[in-house]
Design an enzyme around this catalytic site. Sequence first.
Site, mmCIF file in Angstrom:
data_model
loop_
_atom_site.group_PDB
_atom_site.id
_atom_site.type_symbol
_atom_site.label_atom_id
_atom_site.label_comp_id
_atom_site.label_asym_id
_atom_site.label_seq_id
_atom_site.Cartn_x
_atom_site.Cartn_y
_atom_site.Cartn_z
ATOM 1 N N LYS A 162 32.181 -102.476 27.738
ATOM 2 C CA LYS A 162 31.985 -102.381 29.181
ATOM 3 C C LYS A 162 32.699 -103.523 29.886
ATOM 4 O O LYS A 162 32.528 -104.699 29.510
ATOM 5 C CB LYS A 162 30.488 -102.429 29.504
ATOM 6 C CG LYS A 162 29.719 -101.210 29.016
ATOM 7 C CD LYS A 162 30.032 -99.969 29.826
ATOM 8 C CE LYS A 162 29.159 -98.804 29.421
ATOM 9 N NZ LYS A 162 29.415 -97.588 30.186
ATOM 10 N N ASP A 190 35.233 -99.132 29.179
ATOM 11 C CA ASP A 190 34.638 -98.384 30.280
ATOM 12 C C ASP A 190 34.391 -99.351 31.433
ATOM 13 O O ASP A 190 33.540 -100.238 31.332
ATOM 14 C CB ASP A 190 33.310 -97.726 29.852
ATOM 15 C CG ASP A 190 32.772 -96.787 30.924
ATOM 16 O OD1 ASP A 190 33.395 -96.693 32.005
ATOM 17 O OD2 ASP A 190 31.740 -96.126 30.680
ATOM 18 N N GLU A 218 38.057 -95.833 30.366
ATOM 19 C CA GLU A 218 37.210 -94.846 31.036
ATOM 20 C C GLU A 218 36.907 -95.300 32.469
ATOM 21 O O GLU A 218 36.547 -96.455 32.693
ATOM 22 C CB GLU A 218 35.916 -94.722 30.217
ATOM 23 C CG GLU A 218 34.936 -93.709 30.712
ATOM 24 C CD GLU A 218 33.744 -93.576 29.736
ATOM 25 O OE1 GLU A 218 33.857 -93.960 28.545
ATOM 26 O OE2 GLU A 218 32.700 -93.078 30.175
ATOM 27 N N ASP A 243 35.217 -90.138 34.020
ATOM 28 C CA ASP A 243 33.783 -89.957 33.771
ATOM 29 C C ASP A 243 33.103 -89.618 35.103
ATOM 30 O O ASP A 243 32.953 -88.441 35.450
ATOM 31 C CB ASP A 243 33.187 -91.211 33.110
ATOM 32 C CG ASP A 243 31.705 -91.062 32.803
ATOM 33 O OD1 ASP A 243 31.178 -89.942 32.940
ATOM 34 O OD2 ASP A 243 31.041 -92.055 32.420
ATOM 35 N N LYS A 267 29.274 -84.986 30.131
ATOM 36 C CA LYS A 267 27.875 -85.417 29.917
ATOM 37 C C LYS A 267 26.977 -84.320 30.467
ATOM 38 O O LYS A 267 27.179 -83.860 31.609
ATOM 39 C CB LYS A 267 27.582 -86.704 30.677
ATOM 40 C CG LYS A 267 28.252 -87.950 30.139
ATOM 41 C CD LYS A 267 27.832 -89.128 31.016
ATOM 42 C CE LYS A 267 28.542 -90.402 30.612
ATOM 43 N NZ LYS A 267 28.527 -91.380 31.704
HETATM 44 C C1 LIG Z 1 25.119 -94.888 26.994
HETATM 45 C C2 LIG Z 1 26.581 -94.528 27.034
HETATM 46 N N1 LIG Z 1 27.268 -95.116 25.952
HETATM 47 C C3 LIG Z 1 27.208 -94.987 28.309
HETATM 48 O O1 LIG Z 1 27.846 -96.013 28.334
HETATM 49 N N2 LIG Z 1 27.027 -94.250 29.378
HETATM 50 C C4 LIG Z 1 27.485 -94.745 30.635
HETATM 51 C C5 LIG Z 1 26.489 -94.564 31.715
HETATM 52 C C6 LIG Z 1 25.121 -94.983 31.286
HETATM 53 C C7 LIG Z 1 24.161 -95.371 32.331
HETATM 54 O O2 LIG Z 1 24.435 -96.221 33.181
HETATM 55 O O3 LIG Z 1 23.062 -94.843 32.208
HETATM 56 C C8 LIG Z 1 28.869 -94.311 30.945
HETATM 57 O O4 LIG Z 1 29.570 -93.711 30.125
HETATM 58 O O5 LIG Z 1 29.337 -94.616 32.013
HETATM 59 MG MG LIG Z 2 31.406 -93.991 31.504
#
Ligand SMILES: C[C@H](N)C(=O)N[C@H](CCC(=O)O)C(=O)O
Ligand SMILES: [Mg+2]
Length: 364
Positions: A162, A190, A218, A243, A267
């Site tokens: 992240k 991401d 991402e 995303d 998702k």
């Molecule tokens: C949990 C998954 N790996 C993830 O990162 N999802 C996030 C959003 C999750 C959230 O804030 O609940 C994404 O892909 O942006």
């Molecule tokens: Mg994401």
Amino acid sequence: MKITDIRLGMVKVPLKTPFKTALRTVNEIEDVIVMIETDTGHIGYGEAPATAVITGDIHGSIIEAIRTVIKPKLIGLDISDLNHVTRTIQNCIMKNYSAKAAVEIAVYDLFAQLYKAPLYKMLGGGVPKLTTDLTISVDYIDKMVADSLDAVDRGFETLKVKVGKDIGVDIERVKAIYAAVEGRALIRLDANQGWTAKEAVYALHKLEDAGVRLELVEQPVKALDIDGLKYVTDRVHTPVMADETTFSPREVIDLIKMRAADIINIKLMKTGGISNAIKIADICSFYDMQCMIGCMLETSVSVSAAVHLAVAKSDVITKVDLDGPSLCAFDPVVGSVNFDGADISINDAPGLGIQSIKGLVMLP
Ligand SMILES: C[C@H](N)C(=O)N[C@H](CCC(=O)O)C(=O)O
Ligand SMILES: [Mg+2]
């Protein structure tokens, strides 16, 4: 098999460590659980997280949408009329994607139970095994390096790092993690909308020039900044994944036609469930575009549904970010999808194979 009642509950599971993105910090999962009851005694399970910053859904809106709008339309419907049931869910209310997803997941669970088959077989079959990445929360550089090394030691071969905070520190974060795990793990980034288009191009060029090889980046820019997403996609070598920009099949078609991204993150909580996720996978397959299957902060109730879908659509869903259960301190579900670190496998129990949910608190 007719729907006789829809009951709601809440499940709460602490996370192993705080989950930190450019959008939010979360310490525990607290999600709405849907239980659809039928005249045959079968129960279908679904789950909806309240991801207000991405889907706009909060617990109250999920609960009210299901109780006051979706449930009255579904009572008495026959699960064998799957398409009619899913169309009813999709058409009875605008938006409310997580509520729709939770109910649809429970409907698909029942549909597969009706035919005594695991859901992935009803969706087209496949090899019932997947490998997921693990999310590395955005944090101090040393902490992210330590978390990344720990994840690699635990067997994760892909890390979803992240970023999306301060651009200069983000570049240093990624360089440090890449140096620490090089050759042992693939890195995907991401940014959760945290950069401007120009910042994203700047950061990715700096990383590319420094020899940092990334699998993908991402959602570098704001969800509604489609021109910005295309600006980045046109200028960097690193594949760009949409995303937050894409929820519906229509949005995916528009994005593909604009060539604004290279990959789509599907998702269930954005698509409103399995029926639209199938459409998106099929659209992407038609246009030769790869997808990732992703999740929000969800337990193995709804992530199990995503696993079944990804197995059945593995020709186009080639990347897996289903680490919700791995982020949880414990798995509240007694069921058929086994989440063992990076390895996910399904046995042959009918439907999603969910037997019970520990700590489930039913709502009045
Ligand atoms: C949990 C998954 N790996 C993830 O990162 N999802 C996030 C959003 C999750 C959230 O804030 O609940 C994404 O892909 O942006
Ligand atoms: Mg994401």
